[in-house]
Write a protein that holds these residues in place. Sequence first.
Motif, PDB file in Angstrom:
ATOM      1  N   ILE A 118       0.785  -1.125  -0.003  1.00  6.26           N
ATOM      2  CA  ILE A 118       0.053   0.145  -0.042  1.00  6.26           C
ATOM      3  C   ILE A 118       0.823   1.295   0.081  1.00  6.26           C
ATOM      4  O   ILE A 118       1.749   1.366   0.703  1.00  6.26           O
ATOM      5  N   ALA A 120       0.167   5.214   0.134  1.00  2.00           N
ATOM      6  CA  ALA A 120      -0.899   6.094   0.583  1.00  2.00           C
ATOM      7  C   ALA A 120      -0.534   7.394   1.262  1.00  2.00           C
ATOM      8  O   ALA A 120       0.636   7.279   1.980  1.00  2.00           O
ATOM      9  N   ILE A 124      -5.163   8.628   4.517  1.00  2.00           N
ATOM     10  CA  ILE A 124      -5.615   7.267   4.853  1.00  2.00           C
ATOM     11  C   ILE A 124      -4.836   7.180   6.312  1.00  2.00           C
ATOM     12  O   ILE A 124      -5.672   6.350   7.406  1.00  2.00           O
ATOM     13  N   ALA A 147      -7.528  -0.411  -3.552  1.00  2.00           N
ATOM     14  CA  ALA A 147      -7.300   0.889  -3.398  1.00  2.00           C
ATOM     15  C   ALA A 147      -8.490   1.958  -3.218  1.00  2.00           C
ATOM     16  O   ALA A 147      -8.710   2.535  -2.240  1.00  2.00           O
ATOM     17  N   CYS A 165      -4.208   6.891  -2.822  1.00  2.00           N
ATOM     18  CA  CYS A 165      -3.825   5.650  -2.499  1.00  2.00           C
ATOM     19  C   CYS A 165      -3.611   4.715  -3.971  1.00  2.00           C
ATOM     20  O   CYS A 165      -4.185   4.797  -4.595  1.00  2.00           O
TER      21      CYS A 165
END
Length: 172
Positions: A118, A120, A124, A147, A165
Amino acid sequence: MQRYWRKRLPLGKGGSTAVTAILINGQKLVVANVGDSRAVICKNGVANQLSIDHEPSREKGRIESRGGFVSNIPGDVPRVDGQLAVARAFGNKSLKIHLSSEPDMSEQMIHDDIEFLILASDGIWKVMSNQEAVDCIKHIKDAHSAAKNLIEEALSRKSKDDISCVVVRFQR
């Protein structure tokens, strides 16, 4: 022929943080980040953070050596010159002299136990822990859908910050 001249607008005070990754020969993942955008991998269902959030309190000495200061107002996060909540960023015209834009880098070998990555922004991470983000999408096989799901979850948790993301799935 009529000519249109556009007045050059002065640069704003805004800036940015970033996280990026490159996979070399399908085996070595190299991550670089500036600010509080973050890289997290899922290894056997467990979240592992690959990047460092550049918090002003952690880099207070460097900021002060450049003539800046770190504020610690009760009820707020530490801020560079009372303004920016990260110690590293790029493009912040008014704070550039007190900030660094040098990225931190890390490496991770990709084995069969690494499921996904991930990348991001802090929109987030301000509303979810690393493990919550991993748990939110580990059952979703399509990276784009994963995502999108993370973004929707951050919005449902009332994230007030920017939300970007990318999810990268690795073949097992």
